[in-house]
Design a protein around this motif. Structure first.
Motif, PDB file in Angstrom:
ATOM      1  N   ASP A  20      13.010   0.279   3.827  1.00 21.76           N
ATOM      2  CA  ASP A  20      11.651  -0.257   3.728  1.00 21.76           C
ATOM      3  C   ASP A  20      11.268  -1.021   5.000  1.00 21.76           C
ATOM      4  O   ASP A  20      10.131  -0.950   5.467  1.00 21.76           O
ATOM      5  N   ALA A  23      10.521   1.305   7.832  1.00 18.80           N
ATOM      6  CA  ALA A  23       9.186   1.895   7.669  1.00 18.80           C
ATOM      7  C   ALA A  23       8.103   0.988   8.270  1.00 18.80           C
ATOM      8  O   ALA A  23       7.101   1.482   8.794  1.00 18.80           O
ATOM      9  N   LYS A  26       8.990   0.961  12.517  1.00 20.73           N
ATOM     10  CA  LYS A  26       9.000   2.180  13.326  1.00 20.73           C
ATOM     11  C   LYS A  26       7.574   2.616  13.684  1.00 20.73           C
ATOM     12  O   LYS A  26       7.377   3.504  14.510  1.00 20.73           O
ATOM     13  N   ASP A  27       6.588   1.962  13.093  1.00 17.52           N
ATOM     14  CA  ASP A  27       5.188   2.297  13.282  1.00 17.52           C
ATOM     15  C   ASP A  27       4.655   1.717  14.602  1.00 17.52           C
ATOM     16  O   ASP A  27       4.706   0.507  14.817  1.00 17.52           O
ATOM     17  N   LYS A  72       9.897  -3.061  -3.566  1.00 21.42           N
ATOM     18  CA  LYS A  72       9.804  -2.451  -2.238  1.00 21.42           C
ATOM     19  C   LYS A  72       9.396  -3.524  -1.230  1.00 21.42           C
ATOM     20  O   LYS A  72       8.448  -4.280  -1.472  1.00 21.42           O
ATOM     21  N   ASN A  95       3.688  -3.539   6.249  1.00 18.99           N
ATOM     22  CA  ASN A  95       3.540  -2.094   6.267  1.00 18.99           C
ATOM     23  C   ASN A  95       2.047  -1.773   6.206  1.00 18.99           C
ATOM     24  O   ASN A  95       1.340  -2.251   5.317  1.00 18.99           O
TER      25      ASN A  95
END
Length: 184
Positions: A20, A23, A26-27, A72, A95
């Protein structure tokens, strides 16, 4: 440290949070205004180990907290002491898939409450890239005061950037949330 809000749990990072957290980091767009580049398969484990080890707020150690919604990890809150007595700086990353739902506001509002009322912090500040409009709006929603605008003061990712500094005292926090508006 575990903090609960109506929709969120805020706690230290655990090994199970790796995917998680990757995620989030890595953006490219999420990392655009951060001081580091997006995580890669080569760097992710090392960066994540640091988040796990940053499990207490101390004068010489940052605290990283996972923001959890429905089991999450959707965000990362980081807090560290500045050189000024009883003053901390906040950072945050979420996120992008959950943006627009008020999670950052809810999580930070409760963390700020804990910092002022339980840890007895005198002052909280946030330093952001001036181009980061969502972060600027978040600071304003939290009741923070814009205290400074610095021109080309920070070299990051191959360019000089402008910085905005927001600050808040406990009295500002009380005015911004009041007893009826608390999230938890």
């Amino acid at each position: 440290m575990i903090i609960e809000t109506k929709r969120l749990s805020i706690r230290t990072f655990q090994e199970k949070d790796f995917a998680d957290t990757l995620a989030i980091y890595k953006d490219n767009e999420t990392c655009r205004y951060l001081l580091h580049d997006p995580w890669t398969s080569e760097t992710a484990q090392d960066f994540f180990k640091v988040k796990i080890s940053n499990n207490q707020l101390k004068q010489d150690q940052m605290l990283n907290l996972a923001v959890v919604s429905q089991d999450k990890v959707i965000g990362d809150l980081y807090v560290w002491y500045t050189d000024m007595r009883d003053t901390v700086e906040l950072g945050y990353s979420f996120n992008r898939a959950v943006s627009g739902n008020g999670f950052a506001t809810e999580a930070l509002q409760e963390l700020i409450h804990v910092l002022f009322e339980e840890i007895d912090i005198h002052r909280i500040q946030v330093n952001i890239d001036s181009r980061n409009s969502p972060s600027k709006k978040l600071c304003e929603r939290l009741g923070m005061r814009k205290e400074g605008y610095f021109i080309a003061d920070y070299w990051n990712k191959g360019e000089w950037t402008n910085s905005l500094v927001f600050g808040m005292l406990y009295s500002d926090f009380l005015k911004s949330v009041g007893p009826m508006n608390r999230s938890a």
